[in-house]
Design a protein around this motif. Structure first.
Motif, mmCIF file in Angstrom:
data_model
loop_
_atom_site.group_PDB
_atom_site.id
_atom_site.type_symbol
_atom_site.label_atom_id
_atom_site.label_comp_id
_atom_site.label_asym_id
_atom_site.label_seq_id
_atom_site.Cartn_x
_atom_site.Cartn_y
_atom_site.Cartn_z
ATOM 1 N N ARG A 178 46.407 37.957 28.242
ATOM 2 C CA ARG A 178 45.849 37.537 29.536
ATOM 3 C C ARG A 178 44.548 36.752 29.384
ATOM 4 N NH1 ARG A 178 44.160 41.915 32.074
ATOM 5 N NH2 ARG A 178 44.558 43.461 30.451
ATOM 6 N N HIS A 179 44.234 36.345 28.150
ATOM 7 C CA HIS A 179 43.005 35.587 27.901
ATOM 8 C C HIS A 179 43.214 34.100 28.184
ATOM 9 C CE1 HIS A 179 41.001 38.755 25.064
ATOM 10 N NE2 HIS A 179 40.976 39.089 26.337
ATOM 11 N N VAL A 180 42.234 33.503 28.841
ATOM 12 C CA VAL A 180 42.225 32.052 29.099
ATOM 13 C C VAL A 180 41.000 31.482 28.399
ATOM 14 C CG1 VAL A 180 42.192 30.246 30.840
ATOM 15 C CG2 VAL A 180 43.318 32.421 31.334
ATOM 16 N N THR A 207 39.346 36.732 31.237
ATOM 17 C CA THR A 207 40.443 37.704 31.221
ATOM 18 C C THR A 207 41.054 37.779 32.612
ATOM 19 O OG1 THR A 207 39.323 38.993 29.525
ATOM 20 C CG2 THR A 207 41.115 40.069 30.719
ATOM 21 N N ALA A 208 42.326 37.352 32.720
ATOM 22 C CA ALA A 208 43.025 37.375 34.013
ATOM 23 C C ALA A 208 43.648 38.751 34.244
ATOM 24 C CB ALA A 208 44.089 36.286 34.056
ATOM 25 N N ARG A 211 49.565 37.940 33.547
ATOM 26 C CA ARG A 211 49.915 36.764 32.754
ATOM 27 C C ARG A 211 50.289 35.563 33.628
ATOM 28 N NH1 ARG A 211 53.832 39.312 28.243
ATOM 29 N NH2 ARG A 211 54.116 40.879 29.853
ATOM 30 N N THR A 213 48.681 34.649 36.317
ATOM 31 C CA THR A 213 47.402 33.993 36.591
ATOM 32 C C THR A 213 46.926 33.223 35.368
ATOM 33 O OG1 THR A 213 46.847 35.790 38.112
ATOM 34 C CG2 THR A 213 45.045 34.408 37.345
ATOM 35 N N LYS A 214 47.086 33.822 34.192
ATOM 36 C CA LYS A 214 46.684 33.148 32.960
ATOM 37 C C LYS A 214 47.455 31.839 32.770
ATOM 38 C CE LYS A 214 47.040 32.730 28.196
ATOM 39 N NZ LYS A 214 48.037 32.015 27.395
ATOM 40 N N ASP A 218 45.942 27.958 32.638
ATOM 41 C CA ASP A 218 46.213 27.067 31.505
ATOM 42 C C ASP A 218 46.858 25.763 31.955
ATOM 43 O OD1 ASP A 218 45.163 28.769 29.625
ATOM 44 O OD2 ASP A 218 47.061 29.775 29.188
ATOM 45 N N VAL A 270 40.238 37.108 38.141
ATOM 46 C CA VAL A 270 39.564 37.122 36.841
ATOM 47 C C VAL A 270 38.532 38.232 36.876
ATOM 48 C CG1 VAL A 270 38.077 35.844 35.266
ATOM 49 C CG2 VAL A 270 39.972 34.688 36.401
#
Length: 281
Positions: A178-180, A207-208, A211, A213-214, A218, A270
């Motif tokens: 979930r990291h952007v 951190t969203a 997934r 949202t992530k 992106d 987020v």
């Protein structure tokens, strides 16, 4: 063909030649025994495979023969003649017995006639085996009914059941997915003197909450950068280099990222922003 394939082929050939050489050293009687064993094994496997076909072929024939035998044999005269003889003998020996008593005792007399030619041990063994057979039939009946009930209950179970999580998932559950990562984001700054820092570039990881949202962040990287550049207020260039300034910018980035998601009506948020790199020029 590569070197490894050539080595593998060579080793296989050597193994086959070694087996052939060892087979030549085996005495002829032992070879005959081994070959006979292989033949018997193949015949036995073939017989096992043909059992269903044999049963399918001969069971109907046996059933038809049994039906024919039962239908052509008249059991009624033989059975009733024996019962009549036994009843007449009992009536002769018990003249004063009532009709009800005769009806009740008659089965016991018939059963006792069957055991006349048997010894005490044979009679006891027959009774034990008969009782065991009756109990076995009863047990099979109850077991079949129990299995049928379980099958019926299982057929009523829904195809899919929402599985309840027996424990709460930890905070770090699949967190990396979930990291952007946003790199080289130039913060708006203003400067008063010529010799002051003129630009500040930062890299940060957001951190969203999920997934989806992530993936959205992106995919909309350029729109997100434009939104942050336009919405984050300019600051003194040296301010982001201090710990207090990093903390304020981090909180501001969280707020603007959530506002960006609300603008596009994304069901997510987020929760954390971590600044990983700061470059001032």
């Amino acid at each position: 063909m590569g070197l490894i394939e050539k080595l593998e082929t060579l080793i296989n050939n050597l193994i086959f030649k070694l087996l052939e050489f060892l087979w030549r050293l085996v005495p002829s009687p032992i070879k005959k025994i081994i070959e006979k064993y292989k033949t018997l094994k193949e015949r036995f496997i073939c017989f096992i495979k043909n059992i269903p076909a044999l049963l399918k072929k001969y069971i109907p024939i046996l059933i038809n023969k049994a039906k024919t035998k039962v239908s052509t044999t008249n059991f009624r005269p033989e059975i009733f003649d024996d019962i009549k003889v036994i009843r007449d003998e009992y009536t002769k020996n018990n003249v004063n017995a009532g009709k009800f008593k005769k009806i009740i005792i008659l089965p016991w007399i018939i059963a006792s006639k069957w055991f006349d030619d048997l010894s005490a041990a044979q009679t006891l063994g027959m009774l034990i085996f008969s009782a065991a057979s009756i109990l076995a039939v009863i047990g099979i009946g109850f077991s079949g009914q129990k299995i049928a009930n379980l099958q019926r209950e299982a057929s009523r179970v829904p195809a899919s059941v929402e599985e309840e999580v027996p424990y709460a998932r930890p905070v770090y559950y699949k967190k990396q997915t979930r990291h952007v990562e946003i790199s080289n984001l130039r913060l708006p700054v203003y400067f008063a003197n010529i010799n002051e820092v003129k630009s500040v570039d930062i890299d940060f990881v957001a951190t969203a909450s999920n997934r989806e949202t992530k993936m959205f962040l992106d995919k909309h990287d350029f729109q997100l950068r434009d939104h942050l550049i336009l919405q984050v207020e300019p600051s003194v260039a040296a301010f982001p280099l201090e710990e207090e300034g990093k903390d304020i910018i981090r909180k501001r980035l969280i707020q603007e990222l959530n506002d960006f998601l609300k603008t596009y009506e994304i069901d997510g948020s987020v929760s954390e922003v971590r600044i990983t790199y700061v470059l001032a020029n």
